[in-house]
Design an enzyme around this catalytic site. Structure first.
Site, short mmCIF file in Angstrom:
data_model
loop_
_atom_site.label_atom_id
_atom_site.label_comp_id
_atom_site.label_asym_id
_atom_site.label_seq_id
_atom_site.Cartn_x
_atom_site.Cartn_y
_atom_site.Cartn_z
N ARG A 1 0.86 -1.18 0.00
CA ARG A 1 0.00 0.00 0.00
C ARG A 1 0.90 1.23 0.00
NH1 ARG A 1 -2.04 -3.58 3.94
NH2 ARG A 1 -4.15 -4.35 3.50
N LYS B 1 -2.32 -2.83 7.75
CA LYS B 1 -3.55 -2.51 8.47
C LYS B 1 -3.71 -3.40 9.68
CE LYS B 1 -6.34 -0.67 4.65
NZ LYS B 1 -7.58 -0.84 3.87
N HIS C 1 -2.41 3.03 -6.28
CA HIS C 1 -3.01 1.82 -5.72
C HIS C 1 -3.24 0.77 -6.80
CE1 HIS C 1 -4.52 -0.03 -2.11
NE2 HIS C 1 -5.64 -0.39 -2.72
N ARG D 1 -0.66 -1.90 -6.89
CA ARG D 1 -0.85 -3.02 -5.94
C ARG D 1 -1.83 -4.04 -6.54
NH1 ARG D 1 -1.11 -4.72 -0.36
NH2 ARG D 1 -3.25 -4.94 0.41
N HIS E 1 -4.05 -9.46 3.39
CA HIS E 1 -5.50 -9.46 3.52
C HIS E 1 -5.95 -10.45 4.58
CE1 HIS E 1 -6.17 -7.83 -0.83
NE2 HIS E 1 -5.98 -6.87 0.05
N TYR F 1 -9.35 -8.17 -5.46
CA TYR F 1 -8.16 -7.44 -5.88
C TYR F 1 -7.60 -7.96 -7.20
CZ TYR F 1 -6.44 -4.05 -2.52
OH TYR F 1 -6.24 -2.92 -1.78
#
Length: 316
Positions: A166, A191, A259, A262, A285, A294
């Site tokens: 990211r 995250k 993005h 990615r 993820h 994705y």
């Protein structure tokens, strides 16, 4: 603006509509496209109210608008085949107009505020093609005025595509990251403070080493690796702006964002035969379904995998 909806609205309601559009244009700097769309949405709502009450719509009809009224309007539009995106915009227009009336003491916006916007369908990410993704990482420095900034841009975008980071993860790297040119992987905290290992390709090492050699600022462990022109932490907006300039120079579509690199990392790995579970780990993820959203592989590739792997698809 067209006034053909006046047959469906009283003179006072039409006047309020004109004042609302004027405020959107002059005070909110709304674009002509937005104004035209909002005017059309409101005209359609007034037409619905006219049919609902059997007379031209009035300001009083919007004075205490209920969520049920709005649900009925959206249902009628949905029966006409209108998509969720257009329904959402129409609801936004109505809410804006009712807030305008509320500011003038003519209505309450409670009902409009309580109405949930139609659920929007999930849009699939749009990765770059392999040649375009490579061109971005290779040409990222072509538009920079200073060599060290050119090297910085190449290093950041190479990390996004080469490691699937990211943009926030790349910009959070400390100054002592990637100092070992022989390292095959790197720990990245993403995250939810989850740490994962990402692979380090020779191209990534080379890009970061070139940037480190040219950067005029000290890159210590307590400082960020990537710097802005004045030495402060590099901001995401700068990377996005550089990507915008690259889109223009390389003729790429608006979907070519930082993005999207990615997305491209994941999609190109899957298209080349990568395992979805492994790609999930590489991206960090928590859910496999997120990874599936994705990635985008063309139908021919999926059919090829199916025909070569599924027992019932094999021909004798």
């Amino acid at each position: 603006m067209a006034e053909d909806f006046l047959i469906a609205a009283s003179a006072s309601l039409a006047a309020e509509k004109r004042e609302w559009l004027r405020a959107l244009e002059e005070e909110r700097r709304a674009s002509p496209h937005t104004l035209a769309a909002y005017e059309r949405d409101l005209r359609q709502f007034f037409g619905f109210l006219t049919g609902y009450h059997g007379r031209p719509a009035t300001v009083a009809d919007l004075a205490d608008l209920k969520a049920a009224d709005l649900r009925a309007f959206l249902a009628s539009r949905r029966r006409d085949g209108v998509e969720a995106k257009t329904l959402g915009r129409g609801l936004a227009a109505i809410r804006s107009f009712v807030r305008h009336l509320e500011r003038r003491g003519l209505a309450s916006s409670a009902g409009a505020r309580s109405m949930r916007a139609p659920k929007q369908p999930k849009s699939l990410p749009r990765p770059l093609s392999v040649p375009d993704a490579l061109a971005v990482s290779e040409e990222a420095g072509a538009l920079a005025a200073e060599p060290w900034i050119a090297a910085r841009n190449v290093a950041v975008l190479t990390l996004l595509y080469g490691c699937g980071l990211r943009i926030s993860e790349a910009l959070d790297l400390p100054g002592d990251a990637l100092v070992d040119g022989e390292a095959r992987s790197m720990a990245v905290t993403g995250k939810g403070d989850k740490t994962r290992l990402v692979p380090l390709l020779p191209a990534v090492h080379a890009a970061v080493a070139d940037y480190r050699r040219l950067c005029p600022f000290a890159l210590g462990a307590g400082e960020p690796l990537f710097r802005g022109a004045r030495g402060g932490p590099l901001r995401p907006q700068i990377v996005q702006r550089e990507m915008q300039r690259l889109r223009g120079a390389l003729g790429l579509p608006p979907s070519a964002t930082p993005h999207a690199l990615r997305h491209s990392f994941a999609t190109h790995l899957l298209a080349a035969g990568g395992d979805l579970r492994t790609i999930q780990d590489l991206l960090g993820h928590a859910s496999l379904s997120t990874t599936q959203n994705y990635t985008a592989v063309d139908g021919g590739r999926l059919l090829q995998v199916y025909e070569s792997a599924h027992p019932r698809a094999r021909r004798a």
